[in-house]
Design a protein around this motif. Structure first.
Motif, PDB file in Angstrom:
ATOM      1  N   PRO A 142      11.042  58.933  40.140  1.00 54.00           N
ATOM      2  CA  PRO A 142      10.325  60.117  39.664  1.00 54.00           C
ATOM      3  C   PRO A 142       9.335  60.677  40.684  1.00 54.00           C
ATOM      4  CG  PRO A 142       9.473  58.133  38.605  1.00 54.00           C
ATOM      5  CD  PRO A 142      10.645  57.698  39.433  1.00 54.00           C
ATOM      6  N   TRP A 143       9.067  61.944  40.556  1.00 54.63           N
ATOM      7  CA  TRP A 143       8.113  62.658  41.417  1.00 54.63           C
ATOM      8  C   TRP A 143       6.827  61.856  41.576  1.00 54.63           C
ATOM      9  CZ3 TRP A 143       8.535  66.525  44.688  1.00 54.63           C
ATOM     10  CH2 TRP A 143       7.399  67.223  45.091  1.00 54.63           C
ATOM     11  N   GLY A 144       6.356  61.704  42.820  1.00 54.05           N
ATOM     12  CA  GLY A 144       5.223  60.816  43.103  1.00 54.05           C
ATOM     13  C   GLY A 144       3.847  61.381  42.808  1.00 54.05           C
ATOM     14  N   TRP A 161      10.483  62.411  46.395  1.00 55.37           N
ATOM     15  CA  TRP A 161       9.107  62.016  46.756  1.00 55.37           C
ATOM     16  C   TRP A 161       8.644  61.112  45.625  1.00 55.37           C
ATOM     17  CZ3 TRP A 161       4.781  60.514  48.569  1.00 55.37           C
ATOM     18  CH2 TRP A 161       3.563  60.698  47.888  1.00 55.37           C
ATOM     19  N   THR A 162       8.441  59.857  45.931  1.00 52.72           N
ATOM     20  CA  THR A 162       8.159  58.936  44.833  1.00 52.72           C
ATOM     21  C   THR A 162       7.238  57.805  45.268  1.00 52.72           C
ATOM     22  OG1 THR A 162       9.241  57.737  43.015  1.00 52.72           O
ATOM     23  CG2 THR A 162      10.170  57.410  45.195  1.00 52.72           C
ATOM     24  N   ILE A 163       6.516  57.257  44.308  1.00 49.78           N
ATOM     25  CA  ILE A 163       5.720  56.048  44.522  1.00 49.78           C
ATOM     26  C   ILE A 163       6.162  55.037  43.477  1.00 49.78           C
ATOM     27  CG2 ILE A 163       3.402  55.055  44.574  1.00 49.78           C
ATOM     28  CD1 ILE A 163       2.311  57.737  45.425  1.00 49.78           C
ATOM     29  N   LEU A 164       6.597  53.880  43.946  1.00 50.51           N
ATOM     30  CA  LEU A 164       7.237  52.908  43.058  1.00 50.51           C
ATOM     31  C   LEU A 164       6.665  51.525  43.239  1.00 50.51           C
ATOM     32  CD1 LEU A 164      10.873  53.466  44.218  1.00 50.51           C
ATOM     33  CD2 LEU A 164      10.059  54.100  41.957  1.00 50.51           C
ATOM     34  N   GLU A 165       6.820  50.717  42.232  1.00 53.31           N
ATOM     35  CA  GLU A 165       6.581  49.299  42.417  1.00 53.31           C
ATOM     36  C   GLU A 165       7.811  48.741  43.146  1.00 53.31           C
ATOM     37  OE1 GLU A 165       5.683  45.800  39.523  1.00 53.31           O
ATOM     38  OE2 GLU A 165       5.321  47.703  38.485  1.00 53.31           O
ATOM     39  N   THR A 281       3.765  67.805  39.236  1.00 57.42           N
ATOM     40  CA  THR A 281       5.156  67.568  38.827  1.00 57.42           C
ATOM     41  C   THR A 281       6.089  68.221  39.831  1.00 57.42           C
ATOM     42  OG1 THR A 281       5.110  69.580  37.503  1.00 57.42           O
ATOM     43  CG2 THR A 281       4.625  67.507  36.347  1.00 57.42           C
ATOM     44  N   ARG A 282       7.351  67.883  39.720  1.00 53.91           N
ATOM     45  CA  ARG A 282       8.357  68.407  40.638  1.00 53.91           C
ATOM     46  C   ARG A 282       8.374  69.948  40.609  1.00 53.91           C
ATOM     47  NH1 ARG A 282      12.188  65.923  43.106  1.00 53.91           N
ATOM     48  NH2 ARG A 282      13.575  67.426  44.052  1.00 53.91           N
ATOM     49  N   PRO A 283       8.105  70.605  41.754  1.00 58.81           N
ATOM     50  CA  PRO A 283       7.938  72.064  41.707  1.00 58.81           C
ATOM     51  C   PRO A 283       9.215  72.891  41.869  1.00 58.81           C
ATOM     52  CG  PRO A 283       7.218  71.231  43.829  1.00 58.81           C
ATOM     53  CD  PRO A 283       7.703  70.038  43.048  1.00 58.81           C
TER      54      PRO A 283
END
Ligand code: BLA
Length: 296
Positions: A142-144, A161-165, A281-283
Motif C-alpha cells: 500500500p501507498w507509503g 511507494w510503500t513502507i512495510l514491515e 493517499t495514492r494520487p
C-alpha cells in the motif's frame, strides 16, 4: 518461521539482482560498463558492511547498475536502475529499498522520462498497458503515506511507494513485484523503436540528464552513503556510478533545472524539499490520471 517482523536470517537483495541480470541476458548482451572498475570493491568504514556494485551497458541500454549494501542481520539496501540510450524515450527502471529490522522503505517504478501529468501522450504510450500491475500490488504494497512532493514528478502512475514491515511474506511480495516490473521494463526494451530525429534524441538526452541531476543531488540515500564510505567517495559513487552521466549527458546545472532551490547567495538549498511532504493517499486514479490529494 519468523512472521513476527524483523529481518529473517539470510534475507538479501542479491537474488533480486541475480534475477534481473539473468532475465536481461536472455534478451540482450551485457558488457561491463567502464564505471565498474573503480567501484567493484568498495570498503565500508564498518566491518560488518558489505557493498556490491555492478554496472553494464547493452546495445539499447546506456547504463544498468546495481548497488546492494548488506549489514549482517541488520540494514539491507537495494539500489537498482537502468537507463536507455537517448535514442529511446522509454522509462527508467528504478528499484530502491532500504530495509532495517523495523521496516522497509521501497520505491519500485518505471520512472517516466517525461512527467505523465503534463505529457498525457507519454502516459498513454507506456503506462496504459501496465495499469494491471499496480492493481495487482496496490493492496499488498500500500501507498507509503506522505512523501517529498518533488519526487512525484519523477514517478509514474504505476509506482509502488510503500513502507512495510520486513516479514517473510512481505519480502516475497516485494520480490514478486520486482520481477513483474522488471519483466515489464524488458518488454518495453524488446519493442523499443529507435528515434532518428536529432531534436527528439536531444530532448530525451536532456530529460534523462534532468533526472540524473535531481537524483545525484537529492537522493535520500546520500546521508547514509556518506556515513558508510565517507563524503568524498560517496560523492564519486553518486556522480560516477549510481547516476553516471550527470556530468557528461548534458551541461545544465541543478539550479538551471530546479531554480526554486537557489538560495540568496546562489548556492543550492540543502533541504530535499521546498514544497514539503504531501499525498497521504495514492494520487492517481485507476486509469493512471493524476488526482492529487483526495481532499483538494
Ligand atoms: C527514504 N527514499 C526514501 C523516501 C523516498 C525514497 C521517497 C521517503 C522520504 C521522502 O519522502 O522523500 C526514494 N525518492 C526515492 C526514489 C526517488 C525519489 C527512489 O524521489 C526517485 C526519483 N534509499 C536508497 C539507498 C539508501 C536509502 C541507496 O535508495 C541508502 C544508502 C536510504 N531512503 C533511505 C533512508 C530513508 C529513505 C535512510 C529514510 C530517511 C529519509 O526519509 O530521508
Amino acid at each position: 518461521m519468523s512472521y513476527g517482523g524483523g529481518l529473517g536470517a539470510g534475507f538479501s537483495y542479491q537474488k533480486f539482482v541475480h534475477f534481473a541480470l539473468e532475465q536481461t541476458r536472455l534478451r540482450t548482451a551485457l558488457t561491463p560498463h567502464p564505471s565498474q572498475e573503480k567501484f567493484k570493491f568498495i570498503k565500508a568504514n564498518e566491518d560488518n558492511t558489505v557493498f556490491n556494485a555492478l554496472s553494464f551497458s547493452a546495445p539499447k541500454i546506456r547504463l544498468l547498475r546495481s548497488l546492494t549494501i548488506e549489514q549482517k542481520n541488520s540494514v539491507q539496501v537495494l539500489d537498482f536502475a537502468a537507463f536507455f540510450e537517448p535514442e529511446y524515450d522509454l522509462p527508467i527502471f528504478c528499484a530502491n529499498a532500504f530495509t532495517s529490522p523495523a521496516r522497509s522503505i521501497v520505491v519500485l517504478d518505471l520512472n517516466p522520462l517525461y512527467d505523465t501529468t503534463a505529457h498525457k501522450d507519454y502516459r498513454e504510450k507506456y503506462y496504459r498497458n501496465f495499469m494491471p500491475l499496480i492493481h495487482k500490488y496496490s493492496e499488498l504494497l500500500p501507498w507509503g503515506g506522505k512523501i517529498t512532493s518533488e519526487s512525484l514528478r519523477f514517478f509514474s502512475p504505476i509506482v509502488i511507494w510503500t513502507i512495510l514491515e520486513p516479514t517473510e511474506t512481505n519480502n516475497h511480495v516485494l520480490y514478486s513485484a520486482f520481477m513483474d516490473y522488471y519483466k515489464a521494463w524488458l518488454e518495453l526494451m524488446n519493442g523499443a523503436v529507435q528515434e532518428i530525429s536529432k531534436d527528439k534524441i536531444d530532448r530525451n538526452k536532456e530529460a534523462q540528464h534532468k533526472y540524473l541531476t535531481w537524483r545525484a543531488e537529492k537522493d535520500p540515500g546520500y546521508p547514509l552513503l556518506k556515513k558508510l564510505i565517507g563524503e568524498n567517495f560517496a560523492k564519486d559513487l553518486v556522480t560516477e556510478f549510481l547516476f553516471e552521466g550527470v556530468n557528461t549527458l548534458g551541461t545544465k546545472s541543478f539550479l538551471d533545472y530546479f531554480p526554486e532551490y537557489a538560495s540568496d547567495d546562489g548556492a543550492i538549498i540543502k533541504k530535499r524539499s521546498m514544497i514539503g511532504k504531501s499525498f497521504e493517499t495514492r494520487p492517481w486514479n485507476a486509469h493512471g490520471e493524476f488526482v492529487g490529494d483526495g481532499d483538494e
